[in-house]
Design an enzyme around this catalytic site. Sequence first.
Site, PDB file in Angstrom:
ATOM      1  N   ASP A 123      14.519  -7.916  74.418  1.00 27.14           N
ATOM      2  CA  ASP A 123      14.014  -9.194  74.875  1.00 27.14           C
ATOM      3  C   ASP A 123      12.527  -9.119  75.100  1.00 27.14           C
ATOM      4  O   ASP A 123      12.097 -10.462  75.160  1.00 27.14           O
ATOM      5  CB  ASP A 123      14.576  -9.447  76.230  1.00 27.14           C
ATOM      6  CG  ASP A 123      14.205  -8.424  77.212  1.00 27.14           C
ATOM      7  OD1 ASP A 123      13.775  -7.345  76.846  1.00 27.14           O
ATOM      8  OD2 ASP A 123      14.647  -8.566  78.379  1.00 27.14           O
ATOM      9  N   ASP A 250       7.544   8.779  68.161  1.00 27.58           N
ATOM     10  CA  ASP A 250       6.719   7.332  68.088  1.00 27.58           C
ATOM     11  C   ASP A 250       6.173   7.321  69.476  1.00 27.58           C
ATOM     12  O   ASP A 250       5.276   6.368  69.895  1.00 27.58           O
ATOM     13  CB  ASP A 250       7.825   6.217  68.091  1.00 27.58           C
ATOM     14  CG  ASP A 250       9.019   6.429  68.978  1.00 27.58           C
ATOM     15  OD1 ASP A 250       9.665   7.329  68.855  1.00 27.58           O
ATOM     16  OD2 ASP A 250       9.267   5.586  69.695  1.00 27.58           O
TER      17      ASP A 250
HETATM   18  P1  AMP Z   1      10.396   3.521  73.871  1.00 26.66           P
HETATM   19  O1  AMP Z   1      11.330   4.697  73.787  1.00 26.66           O
HETATM   20  O2  AMP Z   1      10.549   2.930  75.177  1.00 26.66           O
HETATM   21  O3  AMP Z   1       8.922   3.842  73.355  1.00 26.66           O
HETATM   22  O4  AMP Z   1      11.035   2.429  72.913  1.00 26.66           O
HETATM   23  C1  AMP Z   1      11.257   2.432  71.583  1.00 26.66           C
HETATM   24  C2  AMP Z   1      11.339   1.276  70.733  1.00 26.66           C
HETATM   25  O5  AMP Z   1      12.108   0.183  71.366  1.00 26.66           O
HETATM   26  C3  AMP Z   1       9.852   0.580  70.657  1.00 26.66           C
HETATM   27  O6  AMP Z   1       9.758   0.197  69.186  1.00 26.66           O
HETATM   28  C4  AMP Z   1       9.817  -0.399  71.714  1.00 26.66           C
HETATM   29  O7  AMP Z   1       8.993  -1.492  71.383  1.00 26.66           O
HETATM   30  C5  AMP Z   1      11.363  -1.003  71.720  1.00 26.66           C
HETATM   31  N1  AMP Z   1      11.803  -1.447  72.905  1.00 26.66           N
HETATM   32  C6  AMP Z   1      12.078  -0.785  74.365  1.00 26.66           C
HETATM   33  N2  AMP Z   1      12.206  -1.871  75.020  1.00 26.66           N
HETATM   34  C7  AMP Z   1      12.364  -3.129  74.354  1.00 26.66           C
HETATM   35  C8  AMP Z   1      12.531  -4.413  74.971  1.00 26.66           C
HETATM   36  N3  AMP Z   1      12.962  -4.771  76.300  1.00 26.66           N
HETATM   37  N4  AMP Z   1      12.531  -5.283  73.907  1.00 26.66           N
HETATM   38  C9  AMP Z   1      12.113  -5.068  72.612  1.00 26.66           C
HETATM   39  N5  AMP Z   1      11.680  -3.963  72.259  1.00 26.66           N
HETATM   40  C10 AMP Z   1      11.884  -2.850  72.909  1.00 26.66           C
HETATM   41 MG    MG Z   2       7.251   3.807  72.735  1.00 26.45          MG
END
Ligand code: AMP
Ligand code: MG
Length: 495
Positions: A123, A250
Amino acid sequence: MRMAAIAFDNSYSALGSAFYTRVEPEPVSDPRLLFFNDDLAAMLGIQAGSLDIAEKAAVFSGNRIPDGAEPLAMVYSGHQFGAFNPRLGDGRAILLGEVVAGGERFDIQLKGSGRTPYSRNGDGRATVGAVLRESILSEAMANLGVPTTRSLAVVSTGDLIRREGWLPGGVITRVSRSFVRIGTFEYFASIGDHDAMKKLANYVIDRIYPDLRDAGNPYEALLAQVIERQARLIAHWMRIGFIHGVMNTDNVSIAGETIDYGPCAFMDGFDHDQVFSSIDRQGRYAYGNQPSIGQWNLVRFAETLLPLLMQGDDTRAAVAAAERLLNEFRDIYHQAWFDGMREKLGLVTQARDDARLIDDFLDLLDRDTADFTLAFRRLSSLGLEPSARDAEMKALFHRVPDLEAWLARWRQRLRDENSRDAERQQRMQRVNPLYIPRNHLVEAVIRAAEDHGDMQPFHQLGEVLQNPFEERPEWSEYARPPKPEEQVLQTYCGT
Ligand code: AMP
Ligand code: MG
């Protein structure tokens, strides 16, 4: 016309559309400013005084795009828990733009600001709890001297978002020396865009590592620098008991900062195998695995750089160069860790058995799950002669005779280098913090904010964590470990 509060000077946006998608934040219903970091704003040259509280809430929720901003979502890939995901990108973050301050360039980024082309099924939002958590943890890290992204502002959106139930939404404004990650390089490697890869590498060198421009092979020098910064960063985490929790590629910053505070946590009782993250079922990112995972991530980075490392068609020479640099990770890491641990024990000189002395202390902590932070802090106030203070130290352990035997060795080692109590105690208290963002403290602050709209505990904790090394009697509650019923055993990525 009024001067723009933030003097944006954007360079990433000039790289071209292969690197991002232009997208604006999605508006929120009722933005309220929960936190604003005046010191950081001043450091960044932001004219915070020219914005009233409602304007700040509007700007740092994404409702109002400030003059000079060029909002965009960065594209990247990443290895998540070992598996390659070709298309991640800022799914809920938007880079507003950059500012130059003190000769350095900083990204100003909103997180939780709505959907982007990289949101997949998400979201694009974050909960107030998660952004307050990121704000506390990242500012605490900065005050502990660890390279990290910073928190400029936190806003509640007035909208509910769906998680396990409905929770209030929030937006955090993060500041970084650059949000380029290993995953950014992996993206261009995976689509085979050699020109963009080169452009990205040159960008990073110009922006973050300008000294490398004149190196014989700047890309090799870049690899060496990123390896060194990551090795030092992870050694720093290990010295303060920090567990990142999602060391996916990432989430590994090319600038060497701690980024993406999700399910991260500080350990209370020491456990080499400690895992907090609810999604890390295999314990891949356990405390004790962080150095080897760090190296694994850097191998992924080196792979992306191979085409740039090649002189002509000589793949083997490029691979050999990369391997040589990657092999240095262990030594750099170990030296940084070892020097830091010797400092934590109050040692100035280096002696043959120091590694044993350190390891044996950590073994004692591990066996008794003794409080990591307090053990080093209490050690910092002990004298060369046993005294009444020893009792406070012993209270942290179950196997007291083993601790006593170790303390005798430690004291002998200090005598051998003519250590003086007062001077050493001061020195140790500057590297062994008393106040860290313990999970139960952070949890209590979030509960007060989310459940009762009470931000006072957040501000109070923030003040304590600004002075992690300075003991104050009125802050004793912030120093103690959690009671059994207060213990937080898991942290969530469902952010
Ligand atoms: P993270 O492991 O939190 O760094 O997230 C991994 C990926 O998921 C990244 O591309 C984030 O932008 C995406 N992401 C995490 N939470 C959300 C969310 N609520 N809505 C959209 N993208 C998300
Ligand atoms: Mg991230």
